[in-house]
Design an enzyme around this catalytic site. Structure first.
Site, PDB file in Angstrom:
ATOM      1  N   LYS A 125      19.356 -14.863  40.246  1.00  0.00           N
ATOM      2  CA  LYS A 125      17.951 -14.632  39.875  1.00  0.00           C
ATOM      3  C   LYS A 125      17.164 -15.938  39.976  1.00  0.00           C
ATOM      4  O   LYS A 125      17.666 -17.026  39.667  1.00  0.00           O
ATOM      5  CB  LYS A 125      17.862 -14.000  38.489  1.00  0.00           C
ATOM      6  CG  LYS A 125      18.525 -12.602  38.471  1.00  0.00           C
ATOM      7  CD  LYS A 125      17.636 -11.482  38.059  1.00  0.00           C
ATOM      8  CE  LYS A 125      18.240 -10.132  38.423  1.00  0.00           C
ATOM      9  NZ  LYS A 125      18.529  -9.278  37.277  1.00  0.00           N
ATOM     10  N   ARG A 165      26.714  -8.331  35.678  1.00  0.00           N
ATOM     11  CA  ARG A 165      26.397  -7.720  36.977  1.00  0.00           C
ATOM     12  C   ARG A 165      26.184  -8.851  37.973  1.00  0.00           C
ATOM     13  O   ARG A 165      25.225  -9.609  37.850  1.00  0.00           O
ATOM     14  CB  ARG A 165      25.137  -6.853  36.815  1.00  0.00           C
ATOM     15  CG  ARG A 165      24.768  -6.075  38.047  1.00  0.00           C
ATOM     16  CD  ARG A 165      23.527  -5.211  37.794  1.00  0.00           C
ATOM     17  NE  ARG A 165      23.177  -4.461  38.979  1.00  0.00           N
ATOM     18  CZ  ARG A 165      22.468  -4.964  39.992  1.00  0.00           C
ATOM     19  NH1 ARG A 165      22.018  -6.186  39.955  1.00  0.00           N
ATOM     20  NH2 ARG A 165      22.206  -4.222  41.046  1.00  0.00           N
TER      21      ARG A 165
HETATM   22  N1  HH2 Z   1      18.978  -6.462  38.395  1.00  0.00           N
HETATM   23  C1  HH2 Z   1      18.700  -5.951  39.614  1.00  0.00           C
HETATM   24  C2  HH2 Z   1      18.958  -4.614  39.902  1.00  0.00           C
HETATM   25  N2  HH2 Z   1      19.520  -3.798  38.994  1.00  0.00           N
HETATM   26  N3  HH2 Z   1      20.414  -3.465  36.837  1.00  0.00           N
HETATM   27  C3  HH2 Z   1      20.698  -3.937  35.614  1.00  0.00           C
HETATM   28  N4  HH2 Z   1      21.257  -3.139  34.709  1.00  0.00           N
HETATM   29  N5  HH2 Z   1      20.432  -5.244  35.274  1.00  0.00           N
HETATM   30  C4  HH2 Z   1      19.857  -6.122  36.140  1.00  0.00           C
HETATM   31  O1  HH2 Z   1      19.608  -7.291  35.764  1.00  0.00           O
HETATM   32  C5  HH2 Z   1      19.544  -5.644  37.448  1.00  0.00           C
HETATM   33  C6  HH2 Z   1      19.834  -4.281  37.766  1.00  0.00           C
HETATM   34  C7  HH2 Z   1      18.102  -6.840  40.645  1.00  0.00           C
HETATM   35  O2  HH2 Z   1      19.107  -7.502  41.355  1.00  0.00           O
HETATM   36  P1  HH2 Z   1      19.657  -7.058  42.780  1.00  0.00           P
HETATM   37  O3  HH2 Z   1      20.317  -5.722  42.713  1.00  0.00           O
HETATM   38  O4  HH2 Z   1      20.521  -8.134  43.319  1.00  0.00           O
HETATM   39  O5  HH2 Z   1      18.365  -7.015  43.696  1.00  0.00           O
HETATM   40  P2  HH2 Z   1      17.429  -5.847  44.242  1.00  0.00           P
HETATM   41  O6  HH2 Z   1      16.825  -5.141  43.064  1.00  0.00           O
HETATM   42  O7  HH2 Z   1      16.410  -6.591  45.078  1.00  0.00           O
HETATM   43  O8  HH2 Z   1      18.282  -4.910  45.043  1.00  0.00           O
END
Ligand code: HH2
Length: 261
Positions: free
Chosen positions: A208, A243
């Site tokens: 992040k 995660r």
């Molecule tokens: N962060 C993201 C997506 N889903 N779910 C939970 N429970 N907690 C989080 O902090 C969280 C999440 C964002 O990260 P990422 O999946 O890497 O990116 P993107 O939303 O661009 O796919």
């Protein structure tokens, strides 16, 4: 310290903030997920919609088209589905997913709670202020930890009222979802306020930008090293599910922190 569990991230999206496009081919995504389990992930979180700041939502058909072929290849693998859509959750649960990770905390799709309840599935409720398209526009709180905890307490009660077993719910402060970097740090510093709700706390600090911006004000992602530092700090404050994109490194860092604790 509770033994930490690592949730590996498999984004089947063209536009995720740190790994967009990497897992668009279902066979590549499924192989990556299996590797994460070999590397020590307790579960893999498969998602077909980016929720990065500024992102637009995707249609139901497109999200199903991305996620279902991957889940079909992950029979026997512990899977979570990162979705706010009841129909995606329903298909994923039919295909063996055990947990629904809903970043809207059951505020997005009114049918989702019933689908999780009927399946007896696990659920992650995450705090988000606003929606991905606009959430980073000047987020303000009087007391970020208290407000996030009050929100999650209300959402937990809603889930339990809908028939979801309280023991099946974990809570997530939603790092980066409508918060400044300092608000993200404060949420982790004061994780005890969330732990007081009595449920396991999941954190998503991996890559992040709040942690990248400690070194470069224009950073769009955080480095692996910064992610590991943040995860260990969260672990020491009682988070139990992490995660992450880089499973092996987090398993090792958290094991080292745990051995000392
Ligand atoms: N962060 C993201 C997506 N889903 N779910 C939970 N429970 N907690 C989080 O902090 C969280 C999440 C964002 O990260 P990422 O999946 O890497 O990116 P993107 O939303 O661009 O796919």
């Amino acid at each position: 310290m509770q033994r930490p569990a690592v949730m590996g991230i498999v984004n089947v999206t063209p536009d995720s903030f740190s790994d967009g496009g990497v897992h668009l081919d279902p066979a590549v995504a499924a192989a990556a997920a299996r590797r994460m389990v070999e590397d020590g992930a307790a579960i893999v979180d498969v998602g077909g919609e980016s929720t990065r700041p500024g992102s637009e939502s995707v249609s139901l058909d497109e999200e199903l088209r991305r996620v279902v072929p991957v889940l079909e290849q992950l029979q026997g693998v512990p899977v979570s589905v990162d979705t706010a859509k009841s129909e995606v959750a329903r298909r994923a649960l039919e295909l063996g997913a055990e947990l629904v990770n809903d970043v809207t905390a059951l505020r997005g799709d009114s049918d989702l709670a019933g689908i999780v309840a009927d399946a007896g599935a696990y659920l992650c409720l995450m705090h988000m202020r606003g929606e991905p398209r606009t959430m980073q526009l000047d987020p303000r709180y009087e007391d970020v930890a208290g407000e996030v905890a009050a929100f999650l307490e209300e959402r937990l009660a809603f889930a339990v009222d809908a028939g979801i077993a309280e023991e099946h719910v974990c809570l997530d402060p939603g790092i980066g979802f409508g918060k400044t970097a300092e608000q993200n740090f404060e949420l982790i510093r004061r994780l005890d306020v969330l732990l007081a709700l009595g449920r396991p706390v999941l954190v998503g600090v991996s890559r992040k930008s709040s942690f990248g911006r400690l070194f470069d004000p224009d950073a769009r992602t955080g480095s692996l090293a910064a992610s590991l530092g943040a995860a260990v700090a969260a672990c020491e404050r009682g988070a139990s599910i992490f995660r992450v994109h880089d499973v092996r490194e987090h398993v090792e860092a958290l094991a080292a922190a745990g051995a000392i604790a």
